[in-house]
Design a protein around this motif. Structure first.
Motif, PDB file in Angstrom:
ATOM      1  N   MET A   1      -0.822  -5.378  -7.158  1.00 31.56           N
ATOM      2  CA  MET A   1      -0.215  -6.288  -6.189  1.00 31.56           C
ATOM      3  C   MET A   1      -0.123  -5.549  -4.867  1.00 31.56           C
ATOM      4  SD  MET A   1       0.714  -9.356  -7.192  1.00 31.56           S
ATOM      5  CE  MET A   1       2.084  -9.829  -6.143  1.00 31.56           C
TER       6      MET A   1
ATOM      7  N   PHE B   1       3.926   3.218  -1.066  1.00 32.75           N
ATOM      8  CA  PHE B   1       3.585   3.055   0.337  1.00 32.75           C
ATOM      9  C   PHE B   1       2.113   3.378   0.567  1.00 32.75           C
ATOM     10  CE2 PHE B   1       3.875   3.229   4.829  1.00 32.75           C
ATOM     11  CZ  PHE B   1       3.268   4.398   5.266  1.00 32.75           C
TER      12      PHE B   1
ATOM     13  N   GLN C   1      13.104  -3.723   6.067  1.00 30.94           N
ATOM     14  CA  GLN C   1      11.741  -4.203   5.944  1.00 30.94           C
ATOM     15  C   GLN C   1      11.747  -5.469   5.110  1.00 30.94           C
ATOM     16  OE1 GLN C   1       8.862  -1.221   4.713  1.00 30.94           O
ATOM     17  NE2 GLN C   1       9.950   0.380   5.821  1.00 30.94           N
TER      18      GLN C   1
ATOM     19  N   PHE D   1       1.566  -5.661  -1.198  1.00 28.81           N
ATOM     20  CA  PHE D   1       2.638  -6.280  -0.431  1.00 28.81           C
ATOM     21  C   PHE D   1       2.544  -5.859   1.035  1.00 28.81           C
ATOM     22  CE2 PHE D   1       4.897  -8.169  -3.844  1.00 28.81           C
ATOM     23  CZ  PHE D   1       4.858  -7.302  -4.918  1.00 28.81           C
TER      24      PHE D   1
ATOM     25  N   VAL E   1       6.634   0.484  -6.592  1.00 29.05           N
ATOM     26  CA  VAL E   1       5.987   0.143  -5.334  1.00 29.05           C
ATOM     27  C   VAL E   1       5.638   1.434  -4.593  1.00 29.05           C
ATOM     28  CG1 VAL E   1       6.304  -1.040  -3.134  1.00 29.05           C
ATOM     29  CG2 VAL E   1       7.293  -2.011  -5.213  1.00 29.05           C
TER      30      VAL E   1
ATOM     31  N   PHE F   1       9.592  -8.104   2.987  1.00 32.05           N
ATOM     32  CA  PHE F   1       8.350  -8.104   2.220  1.00 32.05           C
ATOM     33  C   PHE F   1       7.808  -9.513   2.032  1.00 32.05           C
ATOM     34  CE2 PHE F   1       7.654  -3.833   0.451  1.00 32.05           C
ATOM     35  CZ  PHE F   1       8.803  -3.201   0.906  1.00 32.05           C
ATOM     36  N   GLY F   2       6.484  -9.605   2.016  1.00 30.86           N
ATOM     37  CA  GLY F   2       5.833 -10.852   1.663  1.00 30.86           C
ATOM     38  C   GLY F   2       5.762 -11.018   0.158  1.00 30.86           C
ATOM     39  N   PRO F   3       5.214 -12.150  -0.306  1.00 32.74           N
ATOM     40  CA  PRO F   3       5.167 -12.432  -1.744  1.00 32.74           C
ATOM     41  C   PRO F   3       4.077 -11.654  -2.469  1.00 32.74           C
ATOM     42  CG  PRO F   3       4.146 -14.204  -0.518  1.00 32.74           C
ATOM     43  CD  PRO F   3       4.724 -13.277   0.502  1.00 32.74           C
TER      44      PRO F   3
ATOM     45  N   GLN G   1       1.557  -2.161  -5.705  1.00 35.21           N
ATOM     46  CA  GLN G   1       2.292  -1.983  -6.955  1.00 35.21           C
ATOM     47  C   GLN G   1       1.338  -2.244  -8.110  1.00 35.21           C
ATOM     48  OE1 GLN G   1       5.514  -4.769  -7.727  1.00 35.21           O
ATOM     49  NE2 GLN G   1       6.675  -3.193  -8.820  1.00 35.21           N
TER      50      GLN G   1
ATOM     51  N   TYR H   1       2.082  -1.979   1.157  1.00 37.67           N
ATOM     52  CA  TYR H   1       2.464  -1.264  -0.053  1.00 37.67           C
ATOM     53  C   TYR H   1       1.639  -1.845  -1.192  1.00 37.67           C
ATOM     54  CZ  TYR H   1       6.782   0.256   2.323  1.00 37.67           C
ATOM     55  OH  TYR H   1       7.704   0.829   3.183  1.00 37.67           O
TER      56      TYR H   1
END
Lengths: 111, 115
Positions: free
Chosen positions: B89, B45, B104, B91, B43, B106-108, B37, B35
């Motif tokens: 960003m 997809f 789901q 993700f 955010v 999410f990573g940082p 942002q 994803y």
């Protein structure tokens, strides 16, 4: 087109109060809804989800309400704490598809 | 607690350059996502990946983008020729089962800045 959106961009509450964050969705085919919390500089963090065959689901201090008639989703946070300050996103999906996120509401908790 | 990790945390590149963003999904998860942002926006997809192939992609995911699972742990997003509007960003997320009806994680994120 299909969209998910939020009514209030910023919500400011006093510590200890209850918070209600709202979300409208337009895809009537959506059957799974999620609330995410995003703190500054971090990825979305799962809070709570609800399937379309339910109208209410409770977690720890959080409750999600789903009104399919008016395509409305809300997140209630009880006894809001400073650590709850973040941006909250609703997301939806029609079955096993990718998530569509709303535009987010910033929650500010005043001590 | 298992988590999704991403590297680098911040990537600065010149317009037209290729970038590869890396992710390590949660080890027993089978579905992987990217994803993005853009600053101050929601955010969005990009793509989902399962069983070594793309299962779904958005309009954003054009020919400049590609994904790969080069080994048993990494999941990468490549942007072939970056544009200024790719600054965002990014993700990575993973889920045990198909995204809908399953959480789901999410990573940082990786902050990509295209100059």
């Amino acid at each position: 087109g299909e969209s998910v959106g939020l009514h209030l961009p910023t919500l400011s509450v006093q510590e200890g109060d209850n918070s209600i964050i709202n979300c409208a969705y337009s895809n009537s085919a959506s059957d799974y809804f999620i609330w995410y919390k995003q703190e500054s500089g971090k990825g979305p963090q799962f809070i709570i989800d609800i399937r379309s065959n339910m109208d209410k689901r409770q977690g720890q201090r959080v409750t999600v309400l789903l009104n399919k008639t008016v395509k409305h989703l809300s997140l209630q946070i009880a006894a809001t704490q400073p650590g709850d300050s973040a941006v909250y996103f609703c997301a939806e999906t029609p079955g096993r598809r990718a998530l569509t996120f709303g535009s987010g509401t910033r929650l500010q908790v005043q001590p | 607690e298992p988590e999704v990790t991403q590297t680098p945390s911040h990537q600065v590149t010149q317009m037209g350059q290729e970038v590869i963003l890396r992710c390590v999904p949660i080890s027993n998860h089978l579905y992987f996502y990217w994803y993005r942002q853009i600053l101050g926006q929601k955010v969005e997809f990009l793509v989902s990946f399962y069983n070594n192939e793309i299962s779904e992609k958005s309009e954003i995911f054009d020919d400049q983008f590609s994904v790969e699972r080069p080994d048993g742990s990494n999941f990468t997003l490549k942007i072939r020729s970056t544009k200024l509007e790719d600054s965002a960003m990014y993700f990575c997320a993973s889920s045990l089962l198909a995204g809908g009806l399953n959480e789901q994680f999410f990573g940082p994120g990786t902050r990509l800045t295209v100059l």
